[in-house]
Design an enzyme around this catalytic site. Structure first.
Site, PDB file in Angstrom:
ATOM      1  N   HIS A  90       0.826  -1.295   0.043  1.00 24.10           N
ATOM      2  CA  HIS A  90       0.038   0.011   0.056  1.00 24.10           C
ATOM      3  C   HIS A  90       1.076   1.248  -0.066  1.00 24.10           C
ATOM      4  CE1 HIS A  90       0.457   1.198   4.445  1.00 24.10           C
ATOM      5  NE2 HIS A  90       0.602  -0.196   4.446  1.00 24.10           N
ATOM      6  N   ASP A  92      -0.432   4.506   0.650  1.00 28.72           N
ATOM      7  CA  ASP A  92      -0.936   5.539   1.705  1.00 28.72           C
ATOM      8  C   ASP A  92      -0.283   5.325   2.977  1.00 28.72           C
ATOM      9  OD1 ASP A  92      -2.465   2.984   2.272  1.00 28.72           O
ATOM     10  OD2 ASP A  92      -3.366   4.303   3.715  1.00 28.72           O
ATOM     11  N   ASP A 123       6.425   1.063   5.995  1.00 28.56           N
ATOM     12  CA  ASP A 123       5.172   0.796   6.002  1.00 28.56           C
ATOM     13  C   ASP A 123       4.265   1.818   4.974  1.00 28.56           C
ATOM     14  OD1 ASP A 123       2.425  -0.133   6.616  1.00 28.56           O
ATOM     15  OD2 ASP A 123       2.537   1.122   8.261  1.00 28.56           O
ATOM     16  N   GLU A 156      -5.258   1.665   2.856  1.00 31.21           N
ATOM     17  CA  GLU A 156      -5.144   0.625   4.026  1.00 31.21           C
ATOM     18  C   GLU A 156      -4.999   1.148   5.484  1.00 31.21           C
ATOM     19  OE1 GLU A 156      -3.282  -2.257   6.821  1.00 31.21           O
ATOM     20  OE2 GLU A 156      -2.517  -0.046   6.281  1.00 31.21           O
ATOM     21  N   GLU A 157      -4.310   2.250   5.713  1.00 32.99           N
ATOM     22  CA  GLU A 157      -3.967   2.813   7.047  1.00 32.99           C
ATOM     23  C   GLU A 157      -5.463   3.530   7.464  1.00 32.99           C
ATOM     24  OE1 GLU A 157      -1.539   2.281   8.630  1.00 32.99           O
ATOM     25  OE2 GLU A 157       0.155   2.443   7.372  1.00 32.99           O
ATOM     26  N   HIS A 423       4.360   4.161  11.865  1.00 33.89           N
ATOM     27  CA  HIS A 423       3.138   4.961  12.757  1.00 33.89           C
ATOM     28  C   HIS A 423       3.686   5.892  13.848  1.00 33.89           C
ATOM     29  CE1 HIS A 423      -0.370   2.006  11.591  1.00 33.89           C
ATOM     30  NE2 HIS A 423       0.599   1.768  10.566  1.00 33.89           N
TER      31      HIS A 423
END
Length: 451
Positions: A90, A92, A123, A156-157, A423
């Site tokens: 992903h 995003d 990520d 996705e996030e 994150h």
């Protein structure tokens, strides 16, 4: 890493990989368009589409998914009769949080202490680069021996399910013999790991009301029921004295039988403050991979600055419950809502609302694809056997793909090892991990084609 043509090619491509990752990280592709321009996500999607076309992919398409975001699809045909492998990543990313807390700008890839820093570096924009490196290495050493589909998700996030719903509406698009999800990570740097389980999750909003309006705490406090106090009490009921999650009717004693996670290592990875205890019982792996875990994500109540001496008439909270494999997320949601409603004190009015959900996932680690990956990782990581770990987080798309394609084998690998701090502030990727995992993926595709 032992010398072989694939490894040598990947090593030679690392400067290009860094440059490409820098271009991709520069897009502020947070799929929350109230915070970040949609054009940033669209720019990242178009970058990926162009990269796939440059690698010879056909049928490249930027897909408009039902949640208002875009996913990028491409197909690279292999030899006649070859197996088909779907590669997922992903593009995003999570918001950077407090940009002032970053040592270097979050959307500017920066090398420091042997790592590359930037939001999405691990990520999961790095996962897309990993797929490209693996394919380029194979093309340089005899060709790609399987049909390859690539899907790069754009939300996705946010968990808004755009690609999941698109896949359900177009089930033929992502059909494959094996699916490689490039969105997890090694247990630690240098230890090759596949993620064999994912916890599911549910999100529930709870609203507690007790009064028609706020009251002066001096005049009415002591008898008037305080909605914020009621909310605090019901939220506290979700944990036992040792911090274990306690939702009425939900089992919390499952055990993890794979890779061990030592407490001291976990304390270091989680950056637990000195003197602060870990919560829960059982091993760390039991707690984070095999058992439910509740987290209060937010509370709506007056902030400390500007607070008045009032008894609160209403308060609400957002509660997350991570659900272990073997537990249906829908049933867990019902149990959580029932628990919140039952444990709300003083006859306060309570309303609960589910606002998100994803099922847990468990892979079949006895399949041919896992054997092919174990052999590949043994070459990419000399002297290290492939390990099986769980992940406490959720990737709802995994269950959508498993339901749509029940015969497909699903493997989860990636660049999000603990030092990556995904994150969080100062997210980074290890270029050595990117190199080794790209080699492993390339060799896996070759091994799987021959299996």
């Amino acid at each position: 890493m032992s010398s072989n043509p694939v490894a040598e090619t990947v090593a030679s491509l690392m400067p290009r990989a860094r440059a490409e990752l820098a271009e991709l990280v520069a897009f502020q592709s947070v799929a929350d368009f109230d915070q970040y321009p949609k054009s940033e996500s669209e720019g990242a999607a178009n970058w990926i589409a162009d990269a796939l076309r440059a690698e010879g992919f056909t049928d490249v398409a930027v897909l408009d998914t039902p949640d208002g975001t875009q996913s990028v699809y491409g197909y690279l045909p292999g030899p006649e009769g070859a197996k088909t492998v779907l590669l997922y990543a992903h593009y995003d990313v999570q918001p950077p949080l407090d940009e002032a807390g970053w040592t270097s700008p979050p959307f500017e890839l920066t090398e420091r202490d042997g790592r590359w820093y930037g939001r999405g570096a691990a990520d999961c924009k790095g996962g897309l680069i990993m797929h490209l490196l693996a394919l380029r290495a194979l093309k340089a050493d005899g060709g790609v021996p399987v049909n390859v589909k690539v899907i790069a998700e754009g939300s996705e996030e946010q968990g808004t399910g755009g690609l999941e719903r698109y896949a359900e509406e177009h089930p033929e698009l992502l059909t494959a013999d094996t699916i490689v999800i490039g969105d997890t990570g090694n247990f630690r740097v240098g230890l090759p790991t596949v993620t064999s389980t994912l916890r599911g999750m549910t999100l529930v909003r709870i609203q507690v009301d007790t009064l028609e309006g706020n009251l002066h705490s001096g005049q009415f406090g002591g008898a008037a029921p305080d909605a914020l106090a009621a909310l605090i009490r019901v939220l506290d009921s979700l944990r036992a004295e040792d911090g274990s999650t306690t939702v009425d009717g939900l089992s919390g004693d499952s055990v993890w039988d794979g890779l061990a996670y030592e407490e001291e290592q976990f304390r270091k990875d989680a950056k637990v403050l000195d003197g602060v205890e870990l919560i829960g019982s059982g091993t760390v792996a039991d707690r984070i991979w095999a058992r439910p875990a509740v987290t209060v994500l937010g509370i709506d109540c007056p902030p400390v600055v500007g607070a008045t001496p009032s008894v609160q008439a209403g308060a609400r909270a957002l509660v997350s419950l991570r659900v272990p494999p073997g537990v249906d997320a829908g049933e867990a949601t019902k149990l959580l809502q029932a628990h919140l409603e039952t444990h709300t004190p003083w006859g306060a009015r309570v309303r609960t609302e589910q606002i998100g959900q994803g099922q847990a996932f468990r892979a079949d680690t006895t399949s041919p694809a896992y054997r092919a990956m174990a052999d590949a990782m043994a070459v990419a990581y000399p002297g290290q056997d492939m390990q099986y770990a769980g992940q406490g987080g959720s990737i709802p798309l995994c269950n959508t793909l498993a339901a749509l394609y029940p015969q497909a084998e699903i493997l989860l690998i990636g660049l999000s090892e603990p030092e990556a701090q995904i994150h969080a502030l100062n997210e980074s990727v290890s270029p050595e991990e990117l190199e080794r995992l790209s080699v492993a993926e390339a060799l896996f595709l070759r091994n799987y084609a021959a299996s």
